[in-house]
Design an enzyme around this catalytic site. Sequence first.
Site, PDB file in Angstrom:
ATOM      1  N   GLY A 228      50.755  13.905 -19.446  1.00 51.57           N
ATOM      2  CA  GLY A 228      50.957  12.757 -20.334  1.00 51.57           C
ATOM      3  C   GLY A 228      50.204  11.545 -19.822  1.00 51.57           C
ATOM      4  O   GLY A 228      49.194  11.675 -19.110  1.00 51.57           O
ATOM      5  N   SER A 229      50.708  10.378 -20.160  1.00 57.34           N
ATOM      6  CA  SER A 229      49.978   9.149 -19.848  1.00 57.34           C
ATOM      7  C   SER A 229      50.173   8.739 -18.381  1.00 57.34           C
ATOM      8  O   SER A 229      51.141   9.159 -17.729  1.00 57.34           O
ATOM      9  CB  SER A 229      50.480   8.029 -20.759  1.00 57.34           C
ATOM     10  OG  SER A 229      51.848   7.798 -20.514  1.00 57.34           O
ATOM     11  N   THR A 232      53.586   6.829 -17.853  1.00 54.52           N
ATOM     12  CA  THR A 232      54.770   7.683 -17.747  1.00 54.52           C
ATOM     13  C   THR A 232      54.710   8.518 -16.475  1.00 54.52           C
ATOM     14  O   THR A 232      55.735   8.748 -15.815  1.00 54.52           O
ATOM     15  CB  THR A 232      54.911   8.590 -18.989  1.00 54.52           C
ATOM     16  OG1 THR A 232      54.766   7.804 -20.157  1.00 54.52           O
ATOM     17  CG2 THR A 232      56.251   9.292 -19.020  1.00 54.52           C
ATOM     18  N   GLY A 233      53.516   8.963 -16.110  1.00 49.86           N
ATOM     19  CA  GLY A 233      53.361   9.757 -14.880  1.00 49.86           C
ATOM     20  C   GLY A 233      53.897   9.019 -13.660  1.00 49.86           C
ATOM     21  O   GLY A 233      54.541   9.612 -12.783  1.00 49.86           O
ATOM     22  N   GLU A 250      49.383  15.551 -14.563  1.00 49.26           N
ATOM     23  CA  GLU A 250      48.091  15.653 -15.268  1.00 49.26           C
ATOM     24  C   GLU A 250      48.050  14.477 -16.236  1.00 49.26           C
ATOM     25  O   GLU A 250      48.747  14.499 -17.242  1.00 49.26           O
ATOM     26  CB  GLU A 250      48.006  16.961 -16.066  1.00 49.26           C
ATOM     27  CG  GLU A 250      48.361  18.213 -15.296  1.00 49.26           C
ATOM     28  CD  GLU A 250      47.175  18.849 -14.632  1.00 49.26           C
ATOM     29  OE1 GLU A 250      46.126  18.184 -14.518  1.00 49.26           O
ATOM     30  OE2 GLU A 250      47.300  20.006 -14.208  1.00 49.26           O
ATOM     31  N   CYS A 284      42.653  14.554 -23.145  1.00 47.79           N
ATOM     32  CA  CYS A 284      42.625  13.840 -21.867  1.00 47.79           C
ATOM     33  C   CYS A 284      41.220  13.860 -21.277  1.00 47.79           C
ATOM     34  O   CYS A 284      40.767  12.871 -20.723  1.00 47.79           O
ATOM     35  CB  CYS A 284      43.639  14.438 -20.904  1.00 47.79           C
ATOM     36  SG  CYS A 284      43.489  16.221 -20.749  1.00 47.79           S
TER      37      CYS A 284
HETATM   38  P1  NAD Z   1      53.467  10.151 -22.799  1.00 51.62           P
HETATM   39  O1  NAD Z   1      53.333   9.882 -21.358  1.00 51.62           O
HETATM   40  O2  NAD Z   1      53.890   9.067 -23.699  1.00 51.62           O
HETATM   41  O3  NAD Z   1      54.492  11.355 -23.056  1.00 51.62           O
HETATM   42  C1  NAD Z   1      54.343  12.617 -22.448  1.00 51.62           C
HETATM   43  C2  NAD Z   1      55.692  13.297 -22.341  1.00 51.62           C
HETATM   44  O4  NAD Z   1      56.520  12.563 -21.430  1.00 51.62           O
HETATM   45  C3  NAD Z   1      56.477  13.378 -23.646  1.00 51.62           C
HETATM   46  O5  NAD Z   1      57.112  14.644 -23.719  1.00 51.62           O
HETATM   47  C4  NAD Z   1      57.516  12.275 -23.484  1.00 51.62           C
HETATM   48  O6  NAD Z   1      58.693  12.506 -24.235  1.00 51.62           O
HETATM   49  C5  NAD Z   1      57.800  12.350 -22.004  1.00 51.62           C
HETATM   50  N1  NAD Z   1      58.365  11.134 -21.397  1.00 51.62           N
HETATM   51  C6  NAD Z   1      58.311   9.866 -21.840  1.00 51.62           C
HETATM   52  N2  NAD Z   1      58.921   9.019 -20.971  1.00 51.62           N
HETATM   53  C7  NAD Z   1      59.369   9.777 -19.958  1.00 51.62           C
HETATM   54  C8  NAD Z   1      60.057   9.495 -18.728  1.00 51.62           C
HETATM   55  N3  NAD Z   1      60.395   8.260 -18.389  1.00 51.62           N
HETATM   56  N4  NAD Z   1      60.322  10.519 -17.897  1.00 51.62           N
HETATM   57  C9  NAD Z   1      59.948  11.785 -18.201  1.00 51.62           C
HETATM   58  N5  NAD Z   1      59.313  12.110 -19.344  1.00 51.62           N
HETATM   59  C10 NAD Z   1      59.018  11.125 -20.213  1.00 51.62           C
HETATM   60  O7  NAD Z   1      52.034  10.737 -23.233  1.00 51.62           O
HETATM   61  P2  NAD Z   1      51.533  11.143 -24.687  1.00 51.62           P
HETATM   62  O8  NAD Z   1      51.285   9.878 -25.466  1.00 51.62           O
HETATM   63  O9  NAD Z   1      52.402  12.199 -25.258  1.00 51.62           O
HETATM   64  O10 NAD Z   1      50.132  11.834 -24.367  1.00 51.62           O
HETATM   65  C11 NAD Z   1      48.918  11.135 -24.318  1.00 51.62           C
HETATM   66  C12 NAD Z   1      48.482  10.886 -22.889  1.00 51.62           C
HETATM   67  O11 NAD Z   1      48.528  12.093 -22.147  1.00 51.62           O
HETATM   68  C13 NAD Z   1      47.046  10.397 -22.769  1.00 51.62           C
HETATM   69  O12 NAD Z   1      46.943   9.363 -21.817  1.00 51.62           O
HETATM   70  C14 NAD Z   1      46.287  11.613 -22.285  1.00 51.62           C
HETATM   71  O13 NAD Z   1      45.091  11.316 -21.617  1.00 51.62           O
HETATM   72  C15 NAD Z   1      47.298  12.293 -21.443  1.00 51.62           C
HETATM   73  N6  NAD Z   1      47.026  13.723 -21.351  1.00 51.62           N
HETATM   74  C16 NAD Z   1      46.649  14.240 -20.128  1.00 51.62           C
HETATM   75  C17 NAD Z   1      46.335  15.578 -20.022  1.00 51.62           C
HETATM   76  C18 NAD Z   1      45.917  16.176 -18.693  1.00 51.62           C
HETATM   77  O14 NAD Z   1      46.008  17.386 -18.551  1.00 51.62           O
HETATM   78  N7  NAD Z   1      45.491  15.408 -17.725  1.00 51.62           N
HETATM   79  C19 NAD Z   1      46.410  16.408 -21.140  1.00 51.62           C
HETATM   80  C20 NAD Z   1      46.816  15.858 -22.359  1.00 51.62           C
HETATM   81  C21 NAD Z   1      47.115  14.500 -22.440  1.00 51.62           C
END
Ligand code: NAD
Length: 479
Positions: A228-229, A232-233, A250, A284
């Site tokens: 994810g982002s 959030t990571g 990731e 990503c």
């Molecule tokens: P996001 O971080 O908003 O959400 C990702 C997941 O995390 C969702 O399931 C969400 O419900 C969950 N989440 C939200 N808050 C949380 C918390 N506090 N604790 C635990 N989990 C929580 O990301 P998104 O908008 O769904 O995805 C887009 C982002 O992901 C972009 O920045 C993109 O570059 C990145 N991404 C990275 C990869 C990679 O492999 N590096 C792949 C795809 C997307």
Amino acid sequence: MSPSKVSNIEFDKFYNIVNGEQRGSKEIHHGVNPSTGEELWDVPIASEQDFNDTVAAAKKAFPAWRDTPVEKRKELLMKFAELFQQHADEFTKLLCKESGKPQKVAAIEVGGVSGFIQYHCSLDIPSDKFDDDEKTVYTEYTALGVCGGIIPWNFPLILSVGKVAPALLTGNTMIVKPSPFTPYTGLKMVELAQQIFPPGVVSAVGGNNELGAMLTTHPDVAKISFTGSIATGKKVMEASAKTLKRVTLELGGNDASIILPDVDIKKVAPEVVMGAFQNSGQVCVATKRIYIHESIYQDFLQEMVNFVKTIKVGAPEEGDNLLGPVQNSMQYEKVKTYFADSKAKGYKFAVGEPDIQDSKGFFIKPTIIDNPPNDSKIISEEPFGPIVPTQPWSDLDEVIARANDTNTGLGGCVWGKDVEKAMSVARRMEAGSIFVNSWEKPTPQAIFGGHKESGIGGEWGKTGLLAFMNARVIHVYKN
Ligand code: NAD
């Protein structure tokens, strides 16, 4: 060891999967079809009780699954790959509805699920042995326990199976938490898996962000595999630290694509466009900054523009489109800010329109910004949508420094006829996956992970298996 009882799979009813069983909930939410803005099917939101039951079932299932011989685990995974493939058409339709992806593109993601599992089943669990006069030292790797997979919305299926396959192969149990924007295919895949795996081996809980946070704090969860982002990571890592969970993060990227002066312009320019606009830029590792040698800058940009003008954007059922909509309204509004900023600052739109016409769905035409300054929003941030900047370069050291001048380091591309030279540039890029003469195409055969703030650790491929295991070294002294 018998599989769970779920046998009737319907593609218009959705459940959490707790201890091998379908479970509804009093609270529901729903995804939105990004091509029409219409609500999709109801999905249950897992309650705290549902969540705790899921973790308890995964914990209970763990010892027997860990002690199941790896060849048997592989056999079941391969059976699942076959079963999934039998439902490929239904999953493709579902993915089109929840993500807006064109059918051909959705079918590639669906096809990738079996491919992903099959490749992982060809791997052996790593081990090592050292021997001298005094002792033999066996380095072995053991499963961690209950793993939580937190998934973003851009590739709901492939990013789920990318966690489930290595986790189960290495003897862990896994709880999948799909994105609230795209809950359908992930939940359905795990539901289908109950026909193969014993209860609790693979589970799914749908819901909002709070559920992800619950996974990161539960003491019986041993590992979080998060995609994810970056923002959030960081929260995931902080929360996981309290129980010292293993984490793989990731995260986002701002990939640079460097075009050397000797490329075949007509051949390479459309490929570079694909790197930027694959899945409408919601990748990503999409190309997010394009650096073209100044001697070919205008011609190369013109070829890119020519290709972009041929790209059809539309809803999945409208036929032969290359790109679909942006997946959700939050992201749509975010991407629009890059258009507004570029317009306000007077940057040149080589192709595309500064003002996005509102429509039923979240459609945006692919857009190239010609040579904005280094500190512009479009260069320094990840838009995660179909808009990309180009800039000229003349000095190789300087452009490599420009490419590396970012807090991210997920991927990158180098294009050149002289492959040795292109590889030498690739080796100077600070990123986890560099592609030479191709746009970014991550593959299960290699570990995938980012440098800098693009992540911690990596998964997939032989090395990626280690992310789901602890090392256990047995030192045997000779009598
Ligand atoms: P996001 O971080 O908003 O959400 C990702 C997941 O995390 C969702 O399931 C969400 O419900 C969950 N989440 C939200 N808050 C949380 C918390 N506090 N604790 C635990 N989990 C929580 O990301 P998104 O908008 O769904 O995805 C887009 C982002 O992901 C972009 O920045 C993109 O570059 C990145 N991404 C990275 C990869 C990679 O492999 N590096 C792949 C795809 C997307």
